[in-house]
Every structure is written in C-alpha cells, then in structure tokens.
Design a protein around this motif. Structure first.
Motif, PDB file in Angstrom:
ATOM      1  N   ALA A  51       0.827  -1.213   0.000  1.00  0.00           N
ATOM      2  CA  ALA A  51       0.000   0.000   0.000  1.00  0.00           C
ATOM      3  C   ALA A  51       0.857   1.256   0.000  1.00  0.00           C
ATOM      4  O   ALA A  51       0.497   2.257  -0.638  1.00  0.00           O
ATOM      5  N   LEU A  52       1.997   1.243   0.683  1.00  0.00           N
ATOM      6  CA  LEU A  52       2.881   2.399   0.682  1.00  0.00           C
ATOM      7  C   LEU A  52       3.449   2.666  -0.708  1.00  0.00           C
ATOM      8  O   LEU A  52       3.696   3.819  -1.075  1.00  0.00           O
ATOM      9  N   VAL A  53       3.633   1.605  -1.480  1.00  0.00           N
ATOM     10  CA  VAL A  53       4.122   1.786  -2.857  1.00  0.00           C
ATOM     11  C   VAL A  53       3.066   2.485  -3.705  1.00  0.00           C
ATOM     12  O   VAL A  53       3.375   3.353  -4.528  1.00  0.00           O
ATOM     13  N   PHE A  54       1.803   2.123  -3.498  1.00  0.00           N
ATOM     14  CA  PHE A  54       0.700   2.693  -4.280  1.00  0.00           C
ATOM     15  C   PHE A  54      -0.058   3.764  -3.483  1.00  0.00           C
ATOM     16  O   PHE A  54      -1.258   3.944  -3.663  1.00  0.00           O
ATOM     17  N   ARG A  55       0.646   4.475  -2.621  1.00  0.00           N
ATOM     18  CA  ARG A  55      -0.015   5.428  -1.722  1.00  0.00           C
ATOM     19  C   ARG A  55      -0.670   6.588  -2.477  1.00  0.00           C
ATOM     20  O   ARG A  55      -1.718   7.094  -2.059  1.00  0.00           O
ATOM     21  N   HIS A  56      -0.074   7.008  -3.587  1.00  0.00           N
ATOM     22  CA  HIS A  56      -0.646   8.135  -4.325  1.00  0.00           C
ATOM     23  C   HIS A  56      -1.973   7.749  -4.991  1.00  0.00           C
ATOM     24  O   HIS A  56      -2.907   8.560  -5.032  1.00  0.00           O
ATOM     25  N   ALA A  57      -2.067   6.535  -5.491  1.00  0.00           N
ATOM     26  CA  ALA A  57      -3.332   6.069  -6.069  1.00  0.00           C
ATOM     27  C   ALA A  57      -4.404   5.953  -4.978  1.00  0.00           C
ATOM     28  O   ALA A  57      -5.578   6.290  -5.209  1.00  0.00           O
ATOM     29  N   LEU A  58      -4.017   5.491  -3.794  1.00  0.00           N
ATOM     30  CA  LEU A  58      -4.967   5.408  -2.682  1.00  0.00           C
ATOM     31  C   LEU A  58      -5.431   6.802  -2.255  1.00  0.00           C
ATOM     32  O   LEU A  58      -6.614   7.009  -1.950  1.00  0.00           O
ATOM     33  N   LEU A  59      -4.504   7.761  -2.262  1.00  0.00           N
ATOM     34  CA  LEU A  59      -4.874   9.128  -1.901  1.00  0.00           C
ATOM     35  C   LEU A  59      -5.879   9.702  -2.891  1.00  0.00           C
ATOM     36  O   LEU A  59      -6.842  10.377  -2.488  1.00  0.00           O
ATOM     37  N   ASP A  60      -5.672   9.441  -4.177  1.00  0.00           N
ATOM     38  CA  ASP A  60      -6.629   9.920  -5.180  1.00  0.00           C
ATOM     39  C   ASP A  60      -8.009   9.305  -4.974  1.00  0.00           C
ATOM     40  O   ASP A  60      -9.033   9.969  -5.152  1.00  0.00           O
ATOM     41  N   LEU A  61      -8.043   8.038  -4.582  1.00  0.00           N
ATOM     42  CA  LEU A  61      -9.314   7.360  -4.356  1.00  0.00           C
ATOM     43  C   LEU A  61     -10.061   7.969  -3.167  1.00  0.00           C
ATOM     44  O   LEU A  61     -11.277   8.198  -3.235  1.00  0.00           O
ATOM     45  N   VAL A  62      -9.349   8.244  -2.084  1.00  0.00           N
ATOM     46  CA  VAL A  62      -9.968   8.810  -0.888  1.00  0.00           C
ATOM     47  C   VAL A  62     -10.291  10.291  -1.088  1.00  0.00           C
ATOM     48  O   VAL A  62     -11.324  10.787  -0.623  1.00  0.00           O
ATOM     49  N   TYR A  63      -9.424  10.989  -1.802  1.00  0.00           N
ATOM     50  CA  TYR A  63      -9.598  12.429  -2.006  1.00  0.00           C
ATOM     51  C   TYR A  63     -10.703  12.736  -3.016  1.00  0.00           C
ATOM     52  O   TYR A  63     -11.229  13.854  -3.037  1.00  0.00           O
ATOM     53  N   GLY A  64     -11.080  11.740  -3.835  1.00  0.00           N
ATOM     54  CA  GLY A  64     -12.048  11.950  -4.903  1.00  0.00           C
ATOM     55  C   GLY A  64     -13.378  12.537  -4.455  1.00  0.00           C
ATOM     56  O   GLY A  64     -13.830  13.547  -5.019  1.00  0.00           O
TER      57      GLY A  64
END
Length: 278
Positions: A51-64
């Motif tokens: 998850a730390l590797v893909f943290r920016h994609a996770l942030l976009d999902l939550v920030y959406g």
C-alpha cells in the motif's frame, strides 16, 4: 528450523494435541490463537508495504469525493490541510493502514472463523457459512453506495459554512470521517442478515417481523437519518430504501423457514393446553 517453522505457520500445520475426548487443552488454544494472530500480522505488514508503494493512487481514491464536492461549491469555500510537522507521515501511515486492513479483511476474518469453527455444532457451522457467503458481498455493496453518496454529503455539510469564511478540513480528520461513513453503510446492509440468523436460531419469528413491519420501516428511516453524515434527504433515502428492500427479503426468508420448520415438527404450533400427536 526457523524457516521450517515459518512455512508450517502459513501452511496451517497442526500445532496442538487433541485429547482422547476430542478436546484441546487451554494452552493449545492459546498457541493456536498466537499462531493465527502472527499470520494476520505478517499478512498485514506485507499489505502495508504494498500500500505504501501505491499510496498516491490510494490518496486519489480517498480524495475523490472531497474533490467532487469542492468543485460544486463556490471557489475558496473549503481547503484541505494538515497541521503539525509529522502530519504528512501520519496521513500516509493512516491511509495505507486502513487500506491494508480492508484488503486483508478476507484473510483475517477467515482466521477468526477457523479458530471458532471447531467449537460450533453442525447447524451453527452451516449458519456461519451462509453468513460469510452473504454478509461479505452485502458489506462491499454498502461501502460502494456510501462512496457514491459521499460527495453529496460533503457538499451539504460544507455548504453550511458562512459566506466569506474558508472551511479548513484537516485531512487526517477527513480520513476518519471517510472510513466511518463507509463502515456505517456496509454495516447497515448487513442488519437484515443478522435478522435471518436470529430466525434460524429460533429467536425471531417471521410472523413477528410481519406484525411489526410498519414500525421497522419507520425505524429504518430514523436509523438512516442518524447514521448518514449529512442531513440531506437524498443520502438518507439512498441508505434507507435498500435496507427496507433487504428487510423484505429477510422477512420472506424467515417466513419460509418457519413454514419449513413447522412441516418438519407438526407439534411446533400447539399451545400448552393442546395434546400432541404422540
């Protein structure tokens, strides 16, 4: 030896002794619990690293959802912020920790189920399998619906902000709000499943559900009004209507199960003053 033990830990090799009466000693229960807990922790750590590797994609999902709500509000109404020197690090760890817990949920839920399963009766095992098969998809459906309605809820809540005053949203608080909202939606979709399980256990009758149907529907809308983060009727209705439909389905299943149980036991419906067929 350590590598072999670690491999055996994940392969689920027996690490307890069963007595002649088919029971395990208390110390063996603790050892089994420790082994399953270590498996869950190791899987969680691996998922956290991914998850730390893909943290920016996770942030976009939550920030959406917040970004969609902000786009519909007047410019300058709200801004996402962090406070404190370590707030950024805490944000990434919290975000990836939540994501890891959700992704690994099937595994650690299975470990809990496998630990409890040997102590259940055959009927209870059947009920638990039905619950696992139905509750999981319903929980995910509730999360998906909560994610779709979250932008509207945020728009309504932030819209109460007075004109000329900028609404500063701490992103760590927003992340907790985001997770809590999705959890409430997922849990709400599983309430009818608990009703069916209570019926299978003989606690709730289908006739009782039919008799109290109007009050249950009213209670469902009240629950949706309290559970949804915003006060708008749109979000409340989107939660309440599926819950009512699922309740109708659970009532139908309960009544069918009662009729099936009555056919198997002809004396089930007799009053204390009536004679049985025996």
């Amino acid at each position: 030896m350590r590598i072999a033990g670690l491999v055996g830990l994940f392969q689920g090799r027996p690490h307890h002794a069963v007595g002649p009466d088919g029971r395990m000693a208390l110390s063996d229960h603790f050892r089994e619990f420790r082994a399953r807990l270590l498996r869950c922790l190791l899987v969680f750590v691996v998922a956290l690293a991914v998850a730390l590797v893909f943290r920016h994609a996770l942030l976009d999902l939550v920030y959406g959802p917040y970004d969609d709500a902000r786009a519909k509000l007047p410019e300058g109404t709200t801004t996402a912020t962090t406070s404190g020197a370590g707030a950024g690090l805490l944000l990434w760890l919290t975000l990836c920790g939540f994501a890891s817990a959700i992704v690994t949920a099937p595994y650690w839920l299975y470990q809990i189920w496998a630990f409890v399963l040997p102590g259940l009766y055959a009927q209870e095992r059947k009920m638990s399998r039905i619950f696992v098969a139905v509750a999981g998809p319903l929980f995910l459906a509730g999360i998906a619906l909560g994610y779709l309605t979250l932008p509207v809820a945020l728009e309504v809540l932030i819209g109460f902000n007075p004109d000329g005053v900028t609404n500063l949203i701490d992103f760590n608080d927003y992340l907790q709000f985001f997770t809590r909202t999705l959890f409430v939606f997922g849990l709400a979709f599983n309430i009818p499943v608990f009703v069916v399980l209570l019926n299978f256990a003989g606690v709730v009758k289908g006739a009782s559900l039919k008799a109290y149907r109007p009050w249950i529907i009213i209670g469902t809308f009240v629950f949706a009004a309290v559970a949804t983060p915003s006060a708008d009727p749109f979000t409340m209705t989107l939660m309440a209507v599926p819950m009512v439909l699922l309740f109708f389905a659970s009532e139908a299943i309960a009544r069918f199960n009662d009729r099936r149980r009555a056919r198997r036991n002809p004396n089930a419906g007799l009053s204390p003053d009536e004679l049985s067929s025996i």
